[in-house]
Design an enzyme around this catalytic site. Sequence first.
Site, PDB file in Angstrom:
ATOM      1  N   SER A  56      -7.156  -5.916  -4.788  1.00  0.00           N
ATOM      2  CA  SER A  56      -8.256  -6.469  -3.984  1.00  0.00           C
ATOM      3  C   SER A  56      -9.547  -6.516  -4.787  1.00  0.00           C
ATOM      4  O   SER A  56      -9.686  -5.859  -5.834  1.00  0.00           O
ATOM      5  CB  SER A  56      -8.452  -5.620  -2.723  1.00  0.00           C
ATOM      6  OG  SER A  56      -9.103  -4.410  -3.055  1.00  0.00           O
ATOM      7  N   ASP A  72       0.818  -1.226   0.000  1.00  0.00           N
ATOM      8  CA  ASP A  72       0.000   0.000   0.000  1.00  0.00           C
ATOM      9  C   ASP A  72       0.848   1.271   0.000  1.00  0.00           C
ATOM     10  O   ASP A  72       1.939   1.299   0.574  1.00  0.00           O
ATOM     11  CB  ASP A  72      -0.935  -0.013   1.222  1.00  0.00           C
ATOM     12  CG  ASP A  72      -2.050   0.989   1.085  1.00  0.00           C
ATOM     13  OD1 ASP A  72      -2.412   1.335  -0.056  1.00  0.00           O
ATOM     14  OD2 ASP A  72      -2.571   1.439   2.124  1.00  0.00           O
ATOM     15  N   ARG A 124     -11.643   1.632  -8.486  1.00  0.00           N
ATOM     16  CA  ARG A 124     -10.712   2.685  -8.947  1.00  0.00           C
ATOM     17  C   ARG A 124     -11.068   3.103 -10.384  1.00  0.00           C
ATOM     18  O   ARG A 124     -11.678   2.335 -11.122  1.00  0.00           O
ATOM     19  CB  ARG A 124      -9.277   2.150  -8.923  1.00  0.00           C
ATOM     20  CG  ARG A 124      -8.861   1.546  -7.586  1.00  0.00           C
ATOM     21  CD  ARG A 124      -8.097   2.544  -6.773  1.00  0.00           C
ATOM     22  NE  ARG A 124      -7.750   2.031  -5.463  1.00  0.00           N
ATOM     23  CZ  ARG A 124      -6.504   1.889  -5.030  1.00  0.00           C
ATOM     24  NH1 ARG A 124      -5.485   2.167  -5.833  1.00  0.00           N
ATOM     25  NH2 ARG A 124      -6.269   1.492  -3.803  1.00  0.00           N
ATOM     26  N   GLU A 139       1.495 -11.786  13.687  1.00  0.00           N
ATOM     27  CA  GLU A 139       1.972 -10.543  14.300  1.00  0.00           C
ATOM     28  C   GLU A 139       1.855  -9.438  13.246  1.00  0.00           C
ATOM     29  O   GLU A 139       2.298  -9.612  12.109  1.00  0.00           O
ATOM     30  CB  GLU A 139       3.437 -10.692  14.731  1.00  0.00           C
ATOM     31  CG  GLU A 139       3.639 -11.709  15.832  1.00  0.00           C
ATOM     32  CD  GLU A 139       2.949 -11.332  17.134  1.00  0.00           C
ATOM     33  OE1 GLU A 139       2.816 -10.122  17.425  1.00  0.00           O
ATOM     34  OE2 GLU A 139       2.523 -12.256  17.857  1.00  0.00           O
ATOM     35  N   ARG A 174      -0.851   8.677 -10.284  1.00  0.00           N
ATOM     36  CA  ARG A 174      -0.851   7.532  -9.369  1.00  0.00           C
ATOM     37  C   ARG A 174      -0.212   6.296 -10.004  1.00  0.00           C
ATOM     38  O   ARG A 174       0.454   5.506  -9.337  1.00  0.00           O
ATOM     39  CB  ARG A 174      -2.294   7.198  -8.966  1.00  0.00           C
ATOM     40  CG  ARG A 174      -2.948   8.227  -8.062  1.00  0.00           C
ATOM     41  CD  ARG A 174      -4.413   7.836  -7.794  1.00  0.00           C
ATOM     42  NE  ARG A 174      -4.487   6.480  -7.290  1.00  0.00           N
ATOM     43  CZ  ARG A 174      -4.307   6.148  -6.009  1.00  0.00           C
ATOM     44  NH1 ARG A 174      -4.047   7.070  -5.124  1.00  0.00           N
ATOM     45  NH2 ARG A 174      -4.382   4.898  -5.635  1.00  0.00           N
ATOM     46  N   GLU A 176     -12.029  -5.067  -3.959  1.00  0.00           N
ATOM     47  CA  GLU A 176     -12.576  -3.700  -3.857  1.00  0.00           C
ATOM     48  C   GLU A 176     -11.873  -2.723  -4.807  1.00  0.00           C
ATOM     49  O   GLU A 176     -12.389  -1.646  -5.089  1.00  0.00           O
ATOM     50  CB  GLU A 176     -12.425  -3.173  -2.410  1.00  0.00           C
ATOM     51  CG  GLU A 176     -13.352  -3.807  -1.398  1.00  0.00           C
ATOM     52  CD  GLU A 176     -12.954  -5.215  -0.986  1.00  0.00           C
ATOM     53  OE1 GLU A 176     -11.756  -5.548  -1.072  1.00  0.00           O
ATOM     54  OE2 GLU A 176     -13.836  -5.994  -0.590  1.00  0.00           O
ATOM     55  N   ASN A 177     -10.682  -3.089  -5.287  1.00  0.00           N
ATOM     56  CA  ASN A 177      -9.911  -2.158  -6.107  1.00  0.00           C
ATOM     57  C   ASN A 177     -10.511  -1.916  -7.500  1.00  0.00           C
ATOM     58  O   ASN A 177     -10.095  -0.995  -8.205  1.00  0.00           O
ATOM     59  CB  ASN A 177      -8.448  -2.595  -6.231  1.00  0.00           C
ATOM     60  CG  ASN A 177      -7.645  -2.424  -4.959  1.00  0.00           C
ATOM     61  OD1 ASN A 177      -6.757  -3.192  -4.644  1.00  0.00           O
ATOM     62  ND2 ASN A 177      -7.955  -1.374  -4.195  1.00  0.00           N
TER      63      ASN A 177
END
Length: 255
Positions: free
Chosen positions: A75, A30, A81, A217, A43, A77-78
Site C-alpha cells: 500500500s 494480510d 515500514r 461482499e 517478518r 502507507e506501507n
Amino acid sequence: MKLAFWKKGEDTAGQVDFSRLPRHIAIILDGNGRWAKRRGLPRTAGHKVGAETFRTIATCCRDIGIEYLTVYAFSTENWKRPEDEVDTIMVLLKKYLLEAIDTMERDNVRLRFMGDLTPLTAELKGLVAECNAISERLTGCLCSICINYGGRPELVHAAAGFAKDCQSGSVNPEDLTEEMLSGYLYSAGIPDPDLLIRPGGELRQSNFLLWQCAYSEFYFTDVLWPDFSREELYRAIAAYQHRSRRYGGLQEGST
Ligand code: IPE
Ligand code: IPE
Ligand code: MG
C-alpha cells in the site's frame, strides 16, 4: 449444481457451487508478519511464504474459472515500514515478476499492475512492462497486483486525469458520470469485485478499492495469509454464495 467439499464429514461450510462463482475476487494479503513472529522468524520470512501462497491461490482461481483476481500487495502507507522490510518486499516482487515472465504464457494468466509505480526502480518498471506486453497476447484470468496502491490516491489520480481532459477540451465537467470516472481509475475496464476477502483478522478496508467495493461482499477470516489455502478460498466463496445481494432493492420474492 456441482459442489466441492473442502473437508470430509459434517462441515459443509466450504461447499462451492461452481456454476455461480464470483466473477471478480479481491484479496487483502494480510498477516505475513504475525505468521512469522509466531514462529520466531523475522517478518520478512512471512512475506516469502505469503508470495508462495499468492501463487497457489492465483492458480486455484484460474483453475476454477475466476475471471478477475485483484490483490493488495503493497500500500501507499506501507512505505512507513522499516527500510529492510520494504527492501525485502521489493526483492520478492522482482523474483515474482521474473518467474511470471517465464510462466505466464504457459499458465495463461494475465498480469496487470495497479498503483503509482513511479517510485519503483527502473529494473522493476522494466519487468512490469515485460509482463504487460506478454499479457496483451493472453486471454486467461486477469490478475491485478496492487503495488504502491491506495484507494484515495487512486481517486485523486482519476480526478486529475479528468481535470486535464476538461482543460484540453476533450470532455466537459458537466458530462461526468460514474462510468466515466471509473474509466480514469487504475481498474478501468475491470468489473467491480463481487467478493473482497481479508485474511489476518483485521476488520477494515485499509484504503483498498474504495470506489470499486461500493457493493462488494466482504469476507473476513482470522487465518493469516501465509496459511490461506484452496480450502479457505472455497470457504469464502461458499459464504459469498449464501449472501443476498440486494443493491438497495428487495430480495426477489420477498414482496
Ligand atoms: C501483509 O502482511 C503484507 C504487506 C502489508 C506488505 P503484514 O506485513 O501487514 O503482516 P501483519 O499484518 O503485520 O501480520
Ligand atoms: C493492508 O495491510 C495493505 C496490504 C496488505 C498491502 P496492512 O497491514 O498495511 O494494513 P493495516 O496497517 O493493518 O491497516
Ligand atoms: Mg498487516
